[in-house]
Scaffold this active site. Structure first.
Site, PDB file in Angstrom:
ATOM      1  N   TYR A   1      34.423  44.511  37.314  1.00  0.00           N
ATOM      2  CA  TYR A   1      35.623  44.372  36.505  1.00  0.00           C
ATOM      3  C   TYR A   1      36.704  45.251  37.129  1.00  0.00           C
ATOM      4  O   TYR A   1      36.865  46.416  36.804  1.00  0.00           O
ATOM      5  CB  TYR A   1      35.353  44.766  35.052  1.00  0.00           C
ATOM      6  CG  TYR A   1      36.538  44.548  34.155  1.00  0.00           C
ATOM      7  CD1 TYR A   1      36.998  43.263  33.913  1.00  0.00           C
ATOM      8  CD2 TYR A   1      37.192  45.601  33.569  1.00  0.00           C
ATOM      9  CE1 TYR A   1      38.094  43.040  33.098  1.00  0.00           C
ATOM     10  CE2 TYR A   1      38.284  45.399  32.745  1.00  0.00           C
ATOM     11  CZ  TYR A   1      38.729  44.108  32.520  1.00  0.00           C
ATOM     12  OH  TYR A   1      39.814  43.892  31.708  1.00  0.00           O
TER      13      TYR A   1
ATOM     14  N   TYR B   1      40.201  34.583  35.599  1.00  0.00           N
ATOM     15  CA  TYR B   1      39.998  35.882  34.973  1.00  0.00           C
ATOM     16  C   TYR B   1      39.113  35.732  33.745  1.00  0.00           C
ATOM     17  O   TYR B   1      39.374  34.889  32.878  1.00  0.00           O
ATOM     18  CB  TYR B   1      41.357  36.471  34.605  1.00  0.00           C
ATOM     19  CG  TYR B   1      41.300  37.884  34.126  1.00  0.00           C
ATOM     20  CD1 TYR B   1      41.219  38.932  35.032  1.00  0.00           C
ATOM     21  CD2 TYR B   1      41.336  38.177  32.775  1.00  0.00           C
ATOM     22  CE1 TYR B   1      41.171  40.253  34.604  1.00  0.00           C
ATOM     23  CE2 TYR B   1      41.293  39.488  32.331  1.00  0.00           C
ATOM     24  CZ  TYR B   1      41.208  40.516  33.243  1.00  0.00           C
ATOM     25  OH  TYR B   1      41.157  41.814  32.811  1.00  0.00           O
TER      26      TYR B   1
END
Length: 135
Positions: free
Chosen positions: A89, A38
């Site tokens: 995202y 991430y």
């Protein structure tokens, strides 16, 4: 949020998640072929690399500079679809999708022989991690 009450704020959630993850798996950092980490903010990658044990404390910068995250030649190709900063995202969902593609052998940036993939959630917030692997 283990880092909120920790004497060392840089020893964040990845450290706790990694301890639990590796203790429940027969794999460890050296067994991971590809990673989807991430990356809402670039420094999170460095903290996660150290937290999940791919390099020692304070060594992530050099680990990256040595080319270890490169697709095709690195020891740990990372975010092979571009990750959150380059692809989309979607709060990590795209990382799981790319991890599955790597294990299936269907990624557009396929890591040769990938049989295991670490997928992580955020660093600095409540986090999680999963190891995907071919049977």
């Amino acid at each position: 949020m283990v880092n909120y009450y920790c004497d060392d704020p840089l020893q964040g959630p990845a450290w706790a998640a990694a301890k639990k993850l590796w203790s429940q798996s027969d794999l460890g950092p050296a067994d991971i072929d590809v990673a989807q980490i991430y990356d809402a903010f670039t420094p999170l990658i460095l903290l996660s690399l150290e937290g999940y044990g791919f390099c020692g404390r304070g060594e992530a910068g050099d680990f990256v500079l040595e080319g270890n995250l490169r697709w095709g030649s690195g020891a740990l190709p990372t975010n092979t679809s571009g990750g959150g900063l380059s692809e989309a995202y979607v709060h990590g969902f795209n990382l799981i999708t790319e991890g599955v593609r790597q294990i299936r052998g269907t990624s557009t940036c396929q890591v040769d022989g990938a049989r295991s993939c670490l997928v992580t959630s955020g660093e600095g917030v409540p986090t999680s991690a999963i190891v995907l692997r071919a049977s």
